[in-house]
Structures are given as structure tokens and as C-alpha cells.
Design an enzyme around this catalytic site. Structure first.
Site, PDB file in Angstrom:
ATOM      1  N   LYS A  50       0.960  14.258   1.717  1.00 47.95           N
ATOM      2  CA  LYS A  50      -0.404  14.569   1.285  1.00 47.95           C
ATOM      3  C   LYS A  50      -0.602  16.067   1.104  1.00 47.95           C
ATOM      4  CE  LYS A  50      -2.367  10.379   3.354  1.00 47.95           C
ATOM      5  NZ  LYS A  50      -2.940   9.745   2.159  1.00 47.95           N
ATOM      6  N   LYS A 105     -14.444   8.285  -3.605  1.00 47.82           N
ATOM      7  CA  LYS A 105     -15.701   8.570  -2.906  1.00 47.82           C
ATOM      8  C   LYS A 105     -16.213   9.961  -3.249  1.00 47.82           C
ATOM      9  CE  LYS A 105     -13.983   5.705   0.849  1.00 47.82           C
ATOM     10  NZ  LYS A 105     -13.238   5.734   2.120  1.00 47.82           N
ATOM     11  N   LYS A 120      -8.213  13.763   5.276  1.00 47.78           N
ATOM     12  CA  LYS A 120      -7.402  12.553   5.193  1.00 47.78           C
ATOM     13  C   LYS A 120      -6.332  12.623   6.278  1.00 47.78           C
ATOM     14  CE  LYS A 120      -6.546  13.496   0.928  1.00 47.78           C
ATOM     15  NZ  LYS A 120      -6.480  12.479  -0.100  1.00 47.78           N
ATOM     16  N   ARG A 121      -5.628  11.540   6.466  1.00 49.10           N
ATOM     17  CA  ARG A 121      -4.539  11.526   7.433  1.00 49.10           C
ATOM     18  C   ARG A 121      -3.580  12.680   7.161  1.00 49.10           C
ATOM     19  NH1 ARG A 121       0.276   8.364   6.939  1.00 49.10           N
ATOM     20  NH2 ARG A 121      -0.671   7.382   5.112  1.00 49.10           N
ATOM     21  N   THR A 157      -8.444   6.323  -1.782  1.00 54.52           N
ATOM     22  CA  THR A 157      -9.832   5.936  -2.028  1.00 54.52           C
ATOM     23  C   THR A 157     -10.762   7.113  -1.790  1.00 54.52           C
ATOM     24  OG1 THR A 157      -9.961   5.075   0.240  1.00 54.52           O
ATOM     25  CG2 THR A 157      -9.519   3.489  -1.513  1.00 54.52           C
ATOM     26  N   HIS A 174       0.801  -1.224   0.000  1.00 54.15           N
ATOM     27  CA  HIS A 174       0.000   0.000   0.000  1.00 54.15           C
ATOM     28  C   HIS A 174       0.834   1.275   0.000  1.00 54.15           C
ATOM     29  CE1 HIS A 174      -4.127  -1.504   0.458  1.00 54.15           C
ATOM     30  NE2 HIS A 174      -3.610  -2.482   1.172  1.00 54.15           N
TER      31      HIS A 174
END
Length: 881
Positions: free
Chosen positions: A602, A713, A596-597, A709, A400
Site C-alpha cells: 500500500k 468513499k 488504511k491497513r 473501497t 480479495h
């Protein structure tokens, strides 16, 4: 409090059918029932509101011991959940009977994270009984929506890994595939995130404080897990072989808790078996009698700590040791359970791989490779070669991440101390593998790159690859990176092992449940057009049917309906923001969301820098006396947790909140810009946030996001992506068209050169430099010394390339403002995002896994099954004979 009608004479007594259903959940010996009673187990799927009401009342009275004068919303929620569980248990039992009867191959999905969301709503929707439950509860004086709010999210994960696992088990159940999930039953989850003075503060997340009516405690399913001690080898003359004995170990009990996972449009119900750690010795009387009360319960405390908290802080040796304990405890209990369930096949254990495939969800369960070797050799008398032949045909590994810190490695001395036998097994696997690899490749550099034991560490990803028959990435670009870069030597040795399985999300939760108005519009449109005859058709095969929505792309009335649905969803999100933060936001503004985390790659920092830049522009206009009426209003919404030991991520949260405090209080900019940080982001809040989003921020440094993901969504709910060409963004662009996304930034093939150019210090973007000067001057209430880690990074090597991408990011944000001004055109773009994202259904992902890796077929529950035997039941439950 409503006056619940639980003393109504029509529903107060339990009928014979209800008694039988209660027995079904507790009795072992099916064989003791006569045929008439056995038929009662074949409960019909759909129940009327009156029947549901009767069961709810009986649970209130006889399961909870409450009356109409003492029951409250929480009690009614518990009774409703128990009623649902009883219904699902019947389907679960029949599903397991079917698997046993057919002797089918099964898949065990091992994941340390499971973010399932609320079970009550999902269970009712899967059964298509939410309306019946709503009527039943309303007849008792309650409202189903209020009861749904009583349920706490199961805090069994942190981010995408756990949400993906939840999507996958939902798809497996809906596709009638024979799959079980395994994980840990964390008592406190990761942590509850509070924001105090702008900083993240971690507090325990007591999600089990009031129990969990959706789970089943299996005190009849327990396994001993061993830790520490020493491994002794000796020659057994009777067996004429060397045998190994684990001695002086600390025993721990693993107790099973089962969570039922219903499928949609099928009778099948699957299971996630979670393990809780319990001591083998609860209480030391000797210590207690001598006044040493702490030592009297020390074993209990130390043992139960194993499953207390998800991901203990690994910044200390104590935290790292606890993580290692968790991973081994989880894999050992799960494998012992599988081997015991395997006995129902009556086949020799040498054929274990013919009946079980074990999917490793990232590196956390990788110790299962060594543990299965130990069990086969030490407990079942296999020779090394025979055991290894079973192992390498059993495991498959999903990678991942390409982040170095996420490719787990454990100090050799730590493994040797805690798991002495596994240390020996892993070293022998490494030795034999290196010999084989050198014979094939004749390249010492390649062999060293693939070594499992090196540099004083055991490299878990390497062990997973060596011990698996298949290795997959989770997006096309990610799979290419791990094949060509991260694990290039392995791909040279075993090119046939590597494949791609692009992630997906379940449309049942993330569209049908989260966005019922949009779901109704899709169903009505496709049914009226003769494309489908039912909602289930397009929900199960969105890639096939949803593109037909584009037949209406030129109809302004249809586009207006999509806009109205988005507006209603934004109003719900605005209400959530007000409740969680006290901040009022206008639904006329662009809702720009990044949840998100929190992690540097990110790039939440890139986002907040752009927010500051926009604020500076607005302030300049106001200072010059220019009108800002024409400026497109925007609400920048953030959410996500930072790992407790990740100080820089926590600093980014503080910066976001400091910026928010200044901007939101500035009346001069007339609400043209607002900033919100939603604390404790979880599945339930996501179900409100995602449908209300206009712009989805997917802005990671190219080549660093495996897949994502969240992007899927948001996209299927009609949010338009601003993002880099990273992860699944690339495949989303291929599906919906580049013209319906806002793409910016360096591509993956340019990243290495950019980093090399920044090696001796980045060329700081002029706009970023202005922002840094403001931050150093305390413009947002933070001391410059507190911000030094961020400032130094941006003026230093800038590993995540914010300076390189900033101008292009601002350009993409300006394009969003321009596009949003034309609402019909904007929502027409949203329709393309909705209609052409069917590829990213987790059903498609799971079909790919089932076909290419697991080699399993659907096993739908059939009618007219014969009565199971006691042996069938024991095998089904995993009860040792």
C-alpha cells in the site's frame, strides 16, 4: 448530569402495547396469542417523540433498573438503543416470516470480519427517525449526539474486508434481498492501537466491556462443534454402506448472537448471526476438589479463547492453530444452523442448493466446503457423489487478493490432527479433482498448479475454487489478474466460473450519514431541478441521478456551496486530530490523507519519503533566505494498523511518527508542512476523516490492490485521488475522467519487467538516496540500524518499486499544489468526483451478485401477512425442534 424526567407520571407506566412489544422479543409460541394480541405485533413503523420517550423511560426503569438520580449518559444511550432494537425486532420478525412464507431461496454471506460501525445512528437513519429520537432524548434532558458518542465500534474486523461485508449486508437489506450474514463474536476484536515513542503498541480492545444493547443472545440456538479426536470408518450391514464416526473429540458449544441490520426505505431487516465459543463442561469438580484450581476451569478458558481475539498472531504455531480453530468453528456452526433452518422448507436435503447459496468472503470460510461434505455424508447418510453434487451447486467464492501470503494454506499435519475427518475428505476431493482435470487438460503442470494438497500444505483458495460454482474478483483489473495469472489453470479448465464483481460502498453510511451537509445539498438540488422527488431516489440509484448535479458545474455559487461544506468538514476533522493527537492543523492547508491497513504494497513508505523530500526542499529554501510564503501548505495525515507480527509495517509507523515529531516542531517552515498519525483508525473516525479530505492517497504498487473501497468513499465525498492505475482506481478514472485525478507510476503490465531489472539491486533514485543518507545520519531521531530493513529494501530489489515511481509521484504532488491554488477550479473537479461515482454504490454491486451469482429476487415485507405458526417461528429463529 441532566435531570432526566423518568419519573414523569405521563410516561412511568407501561401501556398494553409496550407490554406486547416486550413479549414479542421473548415469547416463542406465537400460536398461543389470540388474534387481538397478534395485531399488536404489527407495530407501526414511525413513532412520535412522545411514544419514543415513553419506551426509553420504560427501558431505563425496567430493563436497566435505574432512576432519574442514577441514570447517566451511558444509561440513556442503552435505553435508547434498546428502544431502537425493539422497533427493529418487529420489522426483523416480519422479514423472516416473509422469507418462510414464500419459501424463498436465501443467501448466507460467510465472513470472518464485520466492521459495522456504530449501530445506533445507522438504525435511526434507516428508520428515518433520527429527528424523532433527538426530540425524545432532548425532552428527557439529554443530547442525542452525546449518546451516540457513548457507543463503541464493534471490533469485529481489521480493514477493507470487514467494511465491505458491512456495506454489502446494508445493501442487501435496503434492496429487500433474502440474505443472512454469519461471523464470529470476538470478545476483544483485533487490538486497540496506541502510539508510544512513535511505535505501535497493541492493547486489548475491550469493546464488550459494557455490553452491547444492539445484539440478541440466542441461548436457544446452540450447536456442538467437534475438534481433534479420530475418524473411524466401519461397514454398516443394515445400511449396506461404509459409515464414518468422529470419536474421542473435544466438543465446543457455539452460541448465537444476532445483530439486526435494517434496510433503508424498506421495512426489511436482515440479520448477522455471530458465534461465541462456550465449553460443554464449564467446571471440573474433580480437579477443584483436589486443589487443582487451574485445571478445574481449563476447558472453559481454552474454549472461550477461540472467539477471544480477531486474527491471533500467526507467527507462532499456537497462533496458527487458534486461527484454524476459529475458521472451522465458524463454518461448522453456520452450516449446522443453515441446515436446521432449511427444515422449514420441508424439502429433501438433496435440494439444499435450491434454497441456499453460500458466499465465501475470501478464503477464511473455505473449510465450509469440506464441512458440508462431512455433514451430508456422515450425519445425513449421503453417498459421496450425491453430496458433492449439492456442494458444488451451493458455494460461490470471492477472491480479495493476489498476495501469496493472503492465499491461505494450512499444514497437512495440522488439519489431520485437529480435523481428522476433514483431512480425509479434502484428500479425496483432491484425488478425484486431479483425475478429472488431467482427463480434460492432459497437462501435468496445470494439474499440479491446481492441486489442493501439495508441498505438505492444503491450499484453501484451490479448495474454494474446486468446491464453488462461481469465482469472482472485485475489480476489473483484479479479475483479469486472477483469471490470467493467479488461477490461470483453473480458468483454462472452467472459464465459465470466473467473473468480475467490482466492489462498492453504501452511500447511506459513507455519504448520507458521514456527510449530512453534502447530502442535503444533493437532495435539495435534485429535487428543485425535478430530477427526483425524494432523497431516497438518488441514494438508492446514485448512478442514475447524481450525474445531473453536473448541470450546475458552471455555476460559481453552487461550487462555492461545495467548498463551504468541505471547509466545515475539515474543521471537524481538525478538531478530531487535536483530540486524538494534540496537534493543531490549519484548515487552509491541503488535507492529504492515507488511512488504511499498513502494508508495504500500500506504500505508506512512498508517501512518507515524499513528505521528507518536501521538508528538505522547505529547509533548503529557508537556509537560502528564500520566502516560503507562496508554498502551498499541506497536512499529511496517516492512519491504520499493522498486523502484530508484521515488523516492517510497524517500522513504517515508527518512521512516520519520527518524521512528524521533527517536522511539527520546526517553526522555521511556518506550518507549511505538518504530519499526523491518527491512532486506532476505525469506522467512526473514518466518518469524520473521509468527508474532511482534500487528497486521497491510493498509491499501491500496480497490480497488487484487488480493488479498494476507501478510494470510493473518499471520491464520493469530493476528495481527489492521487494514485496508481491499480484496483478500482482504473474504473474510477473511467467514470470521472483522468483529468479529475492525479495518476502516476508504472502500470501493471510494466511491473514484471521492472522487478526483473531490479533483481540484482534497484537503481536507487537520487532523491531517495539523499533521504536514506539523512536517515542513516539520524536526521529524524532513529538509529540507522533500526531502519536497516527499510534501507536495505530500497537499495536492494525494491519489490514494491518505490524507486521506479518516486519521481512521477512527486510530479503528481506538484500538480496538486498548482490545482489547489485555484479553489473554484479545484472544487469543480470535486463536483465531478461526487457526481460521477454512483457506479461504486454497493447497491449496484449487490444487484450484480443477486443477478449473476445468487439468482435471488427481492422479497419485500408485505402487508396483511397471516399469523405465523409455532413451526414458522422455530424455523425463522433457527431453533431446533
Amino acid at each position: 448530569m441532566p435531570n432526566y424526567l423518568i419519573d414523569n407520571e405521563d410516561v412511568q407506566d407501561m401501556s398494553p402495547t409496550l407490554i406486547s412489544r416486550d413479549l414479542e422479543a421473548s415469547v416463542k409460541d406465537y400460536a398461543s396469542f389470540d388474534p387481538h394480541v397478534h395485531t399488536l405485533f404489527n407495530d407501526k413503523k414511525d413513532k412520535s417523540p412522545a411514544e419514543l420517550q415513553a419506551e426509553i423511560v420504560n427501558h431505563v426503569k425496567y430493563s436497566l433498573g435505574r432512576t432519574k438520580t442514577t441514570v447517566d449518559n451511558f444509561g440513556l444511550y442503552q435505553a435508547t438503543a434498546l428502544t431502537l432494537r425493539s422497533s427493529l425486532l418487529n420489522r426483523w420478525n416480519r422479514t423472516q416470516e416473509e422469507f418462510i412464507a414464500r419459501g424463498t431461496k436465501q443467501v448466507s454471506y460467510l465472513s470472518l470480519e464485520w466492521l459495522m460501525g456504530r449501530a445506533l445512528t445507522n438504525g435511526m437513519l434507516s428508520d428515518d427517525q433520527r429527528g424523532a429520537y433527538a426530540n425524545a432524548v432532548q425532552g428527557l434532558g439529554g443530547e442525542l449526539e452525546d449518546l451516540e458518542e457513548e457507543e463503541m465500534d464493534a471490533a469485529l474486523g481489521n480493514g477493507g474486508l470487514g467494511r465491505l461485508a458491512a456495506c454489502y449486508v446494508d445493501s442487501c437489506a435496503s434492496l429487500s434481498l433474502p440474505v443472512w450474514g454469519y461471523g464470529l463474536r470476538y470478545q476483544y476484536g483485533m487490538f486497540k492501537q496506541d502510539i508510544k515513542d512513535g511505535y505501535q503498541v497493541e492493547t486489548p480492545e475491550y469493546w464488550l466491556t459494557r455490553g452491547n444493547p444492539h445484539e440478541l443472545e440466542r441461548n436457544d440456538v446452540q450447536w456442538e462443534v467437534k475438534l481433534f479426536g479420530n475418524s473411524t470408518a466401519y461397514y454398516d450391514s443394515k445400511l449396506a454402506r461404509t459409515v464414518y464416526k468422529w470419536e474421542n473429540y473435544m466438543p465446543v458449544r457455539a452460541v448465537a448472537y444476532d445483530t439486526l441490520c435494517p434496510g433503508y426505505s424498506t421495512k426489511n431487516v436482515l440479520n448477522i448471526r455471530l458465534w461465541a465459543a462456550r465449553p460443554c463442561t464449564e467446571f471440573d469438580f474433580f480437579s477443584h476438589n483436589h486443589g487443582d484450581y487451574l485445571n478445574a476451569v481449563r476447558d472453559k478458558l481454552e474454549t472461550e479463547n477461540i472467539t477471544s481475539v480477531l486474527y491471533p498472531n500467526d507467527g507462532t504455531d499456537v497462533g496458527r492453530r487458534l486461527r484454524l480453530k476459529q475458521q472451522y468453528f465458524f463454518t461448522s456452526a453456520s452450516l449446522q444452523d443453515m441446515i436446521n433452518r432449511f427444515r422449514s422448507t420441508k424439502a429433501p436435503l438433496s435440494r439444499f442448493h435450491e434454497y441456499y447459496t453460500i458466499q465465501l468472503n475470501d478464503t477464511h470460510p473455505t473449510l465450509a466446503v469440506a464441512e458440508l461434505m462431512r455433514l451430508l455424508i456422515d450425519e445425513h447418510g449421503f453417498e459421496w457423489e450425491d453430496a458433492w453434487s449439492v456442494v458444488i451447486k451451493t458455494f460461490a467464492y470471492t477472491n480479495h487478493t493476489v498476495l501469496p501470503e493472503a492465499l491461505e494454506k494450512w499444514p497437512v499435519h495440522m488439519i489431520q490432527h485437529m480435523l481428522p475427518r476433514h483431512h480425509d475428505i479434502i484428500c479425496e476431493i483432491d484425488r478425484r479433482f486431479c483425475e478429472m482435470a488431467y482427463e480434460k487438460l492432459h497437462n501435468n503442470d496445470d494439474v499440479h498448479a491446481m492441486r489442493i494438497v501439495k508441498d505438505g500444505n492444503i491450499h484453501m483458495a484451490n479448495l474454494a475454487i474446486v468446491g464453488s460454482f462461481a469465482v469472482n474478483g472485485v475489480a476489473a483489473i483484479h479479475s483479469e489478474i486472477i483469471r490470467k495469472q493467479t488461477f490461470a489453470s483453473f480458468a483454462k479448465l472452467w472459464p465459465e466460473k470466473f467473473q468480475n464483481k467490482t466492489n462498492g460502498v453504501t452511500f447511506r453510511r459513507w455519504l448520507r450519514q458521514a456527510n449530512p451537509e453534502l447530502t442535503s445539498l444533493i437532495t435539495e438540488t435534485l429535487v428543485n431541478d425535478g430530477v427526483v422527488t425524494s432523497e431516497a431516489q438518488w441514494v438508492m440509484e446514485p448512478e442514475k441521478y447524481m450525474p445531473r448535479l453536473l448541470d450546475h458545474a458552471d455555476e460559481d455559487d453552487f461550487i462555492s456551496q461545495i467548498a463551504d461544506i468541505k471547509r466545515a468538514n475539515k474543521e471537524r476533522l481538525a478538531a478530531l486530530i487535536l483530540k486524538k493527537t494534540g496537534i493543531e492543523v490549519s484548515t487552509e492547508a491541503i488535507f492529504d490523507i492515507q488511512v488504511k491497513r499498513i502494508h508495504e504494497y500500500k506504500r505508506q513508505l512512498l508517501n512518507v519519503l515524499a513528505v521528507i523530500h518536501k521538508y528538505k526542499e522547505l529547509k533548503t529554501m529557508v537556509h537560502r533566505g528564500e520566502s516560503i510564503e507562496h508554498v502551498m501548505p499541506r497536512v499529511s495525515i496517516f492512519g491504520g494498523k499493522a498486523a502484530p507480527g508484521y515488523e516492517k509495517a510497524k517500522l513504517i509507523i515508527k518512521l512516520i511518527n519520527s518524521v512528524a515529531e521533527v517536522i511539527n516542531a520546526d517553526e522555521s517552515i511556518e506550518d507549511k508542512l505538518k504530519v499526523v498519525f491518527i491512532p486506532s483508525y476505525n469506522v467512526s473516525s473514518a466518518e469524520t476523516i473521509i468527508p474532511g479530505c482534500d487528497v486521497s492517497e491510493q498509491i499501491s504498487t500496480a497490480g497488487m490492490e484487488a480493488s479498494g473501497t476507501g478510494n470510493m468513499k473518499f471520491a464520493v465525498n469530493g476528495a481527489l485521488i492521487i494514485g496508481t492505475m491499480d484496483g478500482a482506481n482504473i474504473e474510477i478514472r473511467e467514470c470521472i475522467g483522468h483529468e479529475h485525478m492525479f495518476i502516476f507510476g508504472l502500470t501493471e503490465d510494466k511491473v514484471a519487467d521492472a522487478r526483473a531489472a531490479n533483481h540484482d539491486g534497484a537503481k536507487v533514485n537520487s532523491k531517495i538516496n539523499e533521504i536514506l543518507l539523512d536517515l542513516e545520519a539520524g536526521a529524524f531521531g532513529m538509529q540507522s540500524r533500526d531502519l536497516l530493513p527499510i534501507i536495505n529494501d530500497l537499495r536492494g530489489s525494491d519489490y514494491y518499486l518505490l524507486n521506479n515511481d518516486f519521481e512521477d509521484y512527486l510530479r503528481a504532488r506538484r500538480e496538486i499544489d498548482e490545482a489547489y491554488a485555484d479553489q473554484l477550479s479545484w472544487h469543480r473537479m470535486c463536483l465531478h468526483s461526487i457526481a460521477r461515482n454512483g457506479f461504486f454504490s454497493s447497491d449496484r454491486s449487490i444487484r450484480d451478485y443477486a443477478r449473476d451469482i445468487w439468482h435471488v429476487q427481492p422479497v419485500p415485507v408485505s402487508e396483511g401477512r397471516s399469523k405465523p405458526t409455532l413451526g414458522d417461528y422455530q424455523a425463522m429463529m433457527g431453533i431446533a425442534e
